[in-house]
Design an enzyme around this catalytic site. Structure first.
Site, PDB file in Angstrom:
ATOM      1  N   ARG A 228       0.881  -1.188  -0.090  1.00  0.00           N
ATOM      2  CA  ARG A 228      -0.095  -0.127   0.064  1.00  0.00           C
ATOM      3  C   ARG A 228       0.805   1.241   0.152  1.00  0.00           C
ATOM      4  O   ARG A 228       2.131   1.229   0.497  1.00  0.00           O
ATOM      5  CB  ARG A 228      -0.981   0.087   1.103  1.00  0.00           C
ATOM      6  CG  ARG A 228      -1.852  -0.999   1.026  1.00  0.00           C
ATOM      7  CD  ARG A 228      -3.079  -0.613  -0.164  1.00  0.00           C
ATOM      8  NE  ARG A 228      -4.289  -1.620   0.268  1.00  0.00           N
ATOM      9  CZ  ARG A 228      -4.461  -2.543  -0.584  1.00  0.00           C
ATOM     10  NH1 ARG A 228      -3.444  -2.870  -1.488  1.00  0.00           N
ATOM     11  NH2 ARG A 228      -5.620  -3.366  -0.461  1.00  0.00           N
ATOM     12  N   HIS A 276      -1.186  -0.042  -9.592  1.00  0.00           N
ATOM     13  CA  HIS A 276      -1.972  -0.763  -8.828  1.00  0.00           C
ATOM     14  C   HIS A 276      -2.365  -2.195  -9.576  1.00  0.00           C
ATOM     15  O   HIS A 276      -3.423  -2.600  -9.527  1.00  0.00           O
ATOM     16  CB  HIS A 276      -2.941  -0.211  -7.998  1.00  0.00           C
ATOM     17  CG  HIS A 276      -3.285  -1.036  -6.972  1.00  0.00           C
ATOM     18  ND1 HIS A 276      -3.588  -0.436  -5.656  1.00  0.00           N
ATOM     19  CD2 HIS A 276      -3.120  -2.283  -6.400  1.00  0.00           C
ATOM     20  CE1 HIS A 276      -3.819  -1.078  -4.738  1.00  0.00           C
ATOM     21  NE2 HIS A 276      -3.697  -2.193  -5.136  1.00  0.00           N
TER      22      HIS A 276
HETATM   23  P1  NAP Z   1      -1.718 -11.779   4.910  1.00  0.00           P
HETATM   24  O1  NAP Z   1      -1.937 -12.968   4.599  1.00  0.00           O
HETATM   25  O2  NAP Z   1      -2.802 -11.153   5.827  1.00  0.00           O
HETATM   26  O3  NAP Z   1      -0.347 -11.514   5.270  1.00  0.00           O
HETATM   27  C1  NAP Z   1       0.261 -10.545   6.149  1.00  0.00           C
HETATM   28  C2  NAP Z   1       1.500 -10.716   6.704  1.00  0.00           C
HETATM   29  O4  NAP Z   1       2.163  -9.234   7.208  1.00  0.00           O
HETATM   30  C3  NAP Z   1       1.618 -11.831   7.694  1.00  0.00           C
HETATM   31  O5  NAP Z   1       2.689 -12.561   7.691  1.00  0.00           O
HETATM   32  C4  NAP Z   1       1.718 -10.794   9.144  1.00  0.00           C
HETATM   33  O6  NAP Z   1       2.223 -11.427  10.314  1.00  0.00           O
HETATM   34  C5  NAP Z   1       2.386  -9.909   8.685  1.00  0.00           C
HETATM   35  N1  NAP Z   1       2.272  -8.665   9.402  1.00  0.00           N
HETATM   36  C6  NAP Z   1       1.108  -7.952   9.608  1.00  0.00           C
HETATM   37  N2  NAP Z   1       1.158  -6.790  10.607  1.00  0.00           N
HETATM   38  C7  NAP Z   1       2.445  -6.769  10.768  1.00  0.00           C
HETATM   39  C8  NAP Z   1       3.287  -5.932  11.600  1.00  0.00           C
HETATM   40  N3  NAP Z   1       2.788  -5.008  12.298  1.00  0.00           N
HETATM   41  N4  NAP Z   1       4.846  -6.395  11.825  1.00  0.00           N
HETATM   42  C9  NAP Z   1       5.316  -7.447  11.028  1.00  0.00           C
HETATM   43  N5  NAP Z   1       4.713  -8.371  10.244  1.00  0.00           N
HETATM   44  C10 NAP Z   1       3.140  -8.033  10.181  1.00  0.00           C
HETATM   45  O7  NAP Z   1      -1.917 -10.543   3.588  1.00  0.00           O
HETATM   46  P2  NAP Z   1      -1.543 -11.224   2.166  1.00  0.00           P
HETATM   47  O8  NAP Z   1      -2.538 -11.868   1.565  1.00  0.00           O
HETATM   48  O9  NAP Z   1      -0.504 -11.656   2.024  1.00  0.00           O
HETATM   49  O10 NAP Z   1      -1.633  -9.646   1.377  1.00  0.00           O
HETATM   50  C11 NAP Z   1      -0.593  -8.517   2.017  1.00  0.00           C
HETATM   51  C12 NAP Z   1      -1.046  -7.265   1.344  1.00  0.00           C
HETATM   52  O11 NAP Z   1      -0.615  -7.172   0.020  1.00  0.00           O
HETATM   53  C13 NAP Z   1      -2.501  -6.902   1.461  1.00  0.00           C
HETATM   54  O12 NAP Z   1      -2.929  -6.477   2.921  1.00  0.00           O
HETATM   55  C14 NAP Z   1      -2.612  -5.642   0.611  1.00  0.00           C
HETATM   56  O13 NAP Z   1      -2.515  -4.416   1.021  1.00  0.00           O
HETATM   57  C15 NAP Z   1      -1.680  -6.084  -0.440  1.00  0.00           C
HETATM   58  N6  NAP Z   1      -1.987  -6.671  -1.785  1.00  0.00           N
HETATM   59  C16 NAP Z   1      -1.545  -5.813  -2.883  1.00  0.00           C
HETATM   60  C17 NAP Z   1      -1.997  -5.927  -4.227  1.00  0.00           C
HETATM   61  C18 NAP Z   1      -1.547  -5.301  -5.515  1.00  0.00           C
HETATM   62  O14 NAP Z   1      -2.107  -5.287  -6.365  1.00  0.00           O
HETATM   63  N7  NAP Z   1      -0.690  -4.365  -5.258  1.00  0.00           N
HETATM   64  C19 NAP Z   1      -2.859  -7.161  -4.325  1.00  0.00           C
HETATM   65  C20 NAP Z   1      -3.166  -8.126  -3.196  1.00  0.00           C
HETATM   66  C21 NAP Z   1      -2.760  -7.522  -2.034  1.00  0.00           C
HETATM   67  P3  NAP Z   1       1.543 -12.917  10.762  1.00  0.00           P
HETATM   68  O15 NAP Z   1       2.044 -14.035   9.878  1.00  0.00           O
HETATM   69  O16 NAP Z   1       2.382 -12.768  12.183  1.00  0.00           O
HETATM   70  O17 NAP Z   1       0.100 -12.539  11.052  1.00  0.00           O
HETATM   71  C1  GLV Z   2      -5.379  -5.289  -3.807  1.00  0.00           C
HETATM   72  O1  GLV Z   2      -4.610  -4.318  -3.591  1.00  0.00           O
HETATM   73  C2  GLV Z   2      -5.865  -6.129  -2.787  1.00  0.00           C
HETATM   74  O2  GLV Z   2      -5.702  -5.851  -1.660  1.00  0.00           O
HETATM   75  O3  GLV Z   2      -6.365  -7.346  -3.247  1.00  0.00           O
END
Ligand code: NAP
Ligand code: GLV
Length: 313
Positions: A228, A276
């Site tokens: 983000r 994005h």
């Molecule tokens: P997720 O499965 O919820 O994983 C989040 C990870 O971040 C987990 O390992 C979590 O730790 C860690 N985390 C959260 N808060 C933290 C903190 N304060 N300090 C250290 N580690 C922390 O999320 P995801 O599905 O992988 O997605 C991640 C992010 O990618 C989304 O939230 C979104 O903003 C972004 N995204 C972007 C796009 C794009 O097109 N640009 C698309 C999809 C997603 P734990 O393992 O300990 O819980």
């Molecule tokens: C895209 O940014 C998502 O969070 O899926």
């Protein structure tokens, strides 16, 4: 089963068509302002506050993305907006993990193999072999080891780069050196050559990509932000590029989207901007996952992907 749908700028007719095919018995409608008629489920992306406020009839809210920061911002700005006992459920992978791995691997290999420098040389018609970055010291640090971060870390490790990962709670992933919590943040950053951000955007992670973070990386490190825009202190990135602490950055997300036409990132040749797109929400995969979870909830079962609203992800 009554389902409310809201996804701005999407082809709503195609989404409703696919949901109707998966759930022929369901009554589906696209939410319009003023619609307060009963519903069992809401399927949304960046919904307006009035769509969810007071909706205690909902059994669940499905977020058509992995990140729930926009929907949680509604609750932050006007506490009580989200129905208290209604689970908020995010997408889990649905084809986003391989897209993210492709995007980040492309950036990593481009930097590792110095394609930017060769492109500059080509523009000058210059034939010169450059020293490659040694792969064994091209240390990658992946912030966030969730659904997407873990997949990206494993993908980069398969290229033979040393990969570290950082999460809130301790994780074990084969081939990845893992770090967890504030106490291990500096050790995680120390000497990293390519920093990849895949953290959720929460109050704890706001502005995490800042001058102090950059100063701990290897001199001339690279940054890939695919999480983000609110994670990045923009002026600190420009300053780090100017000082040489960072060599280049690939950015897919921004504080303001679309990135304003007069934003300095457009003019900085060491910054690559994409709109994005690193991991798009795929309709087919998302409809399958969401409708399976709806059916499970209707049977009284629990489902994965439920957001911890207090934690923020
Ligand atoms: P997720 O499965 O919820 O994983 C989040 C990870 O971040 C987990 O390992 C979590 O730790 C860690 N985390 C959260 N808060 C933290 C903190 N304060 N300090 C250290 N580690 C922390 O999320 P995801 O599905 O992988 O997605 C991640 C992010 O990618 C989304 O939230 C979104 O903003 C972004 N995204 C972007 C796009 C794009 O097109 N640009 C698309 C999809 C997603 P734990 O393992 O300990 O819980
Ligand atoms: C895209 O940014 C998502 O969070 O899926």
């Amino acid at each position: 089963m009554k389902i409310l749908f809201y996804m701005p700028h999407a082809d709503a007719a195609s989404w409703l068509h696919d949901f109707a095919r998966a759930l022929p018995e369901a009554n589906l409608r696209e939410w319009q302002p003023g619609d307060t008629a009963p519903a069992d489920f809401a399927v949304v992306w960046r919904p307006p506050r009035e769509m969810l406020a007071g909706r205690d009839d909902l059994r669940a809210i499905f977020n058509l993305g992995a990140g729930v920061d926009a929907i949680l911002a509604l609750e932050h700005d006007a506490p009580g907006t989200l129905p208290r006992r209604t689970p908020l459920i995010r997408l889990e992978d649905t084809g986003m993990a391989p897209q993210m791995a492709e995007y980040v691997a492309h950036a990593a290999l481009r930097y590792l193999r110095r394609f930017d420098d060769y492109q500059t040389q080509q523009s000058e018609r210059r034939w010169q072999v450059l020293d490659a970055h040694p792969r064994d010291t091209f240390t990658v640090g992946v912030l966030g080891l969730g659904v997407l971060g873990a997949h990206v870390a494993k993908t980069l490790a398969a290229f033979g780069m040393p990969v570290r990962g950082y999460s809130r709670s301790a994780r074990q992933i084969g081939g990845i050196t893992t770090f967890a919590g504030d106490a291990q943040f500096d050790a995680f950053l120390d000497g990293v050559k390519l920093l990849v951000n895949l953290l959720p955007h929460t109050p704890d992670t706001q502005d995490v990509l800042n001058a102090q973070t950059f100063s701990k990386l290897a001199k001339g490190a690279y940054l890939v932000n695919v999480a983000r825009g609110g994670h990045l202190v923009e002026q600190d990135l420009l300053d780090a590029l100017a000082s040489g602490q960072l060599s280049a950055a690939t950015l897919d997300v921004f504080r303001e989207e679309p990135l304003p036409a007069d934003h300095p990132f457009w003019r900085e040749p060491r910054i690559t901007v994409t709109p994005h797109v690193s991991a798009l929400t795929l309709r087919e995969e998302s409809v399958v996952q969401v409708t399976r979870k709806m059916a499970a909830l209707m049977r009284g079962e629990t489902v994965s992907g439920v957001v911890d609203v207090e934690r923020g992800y």
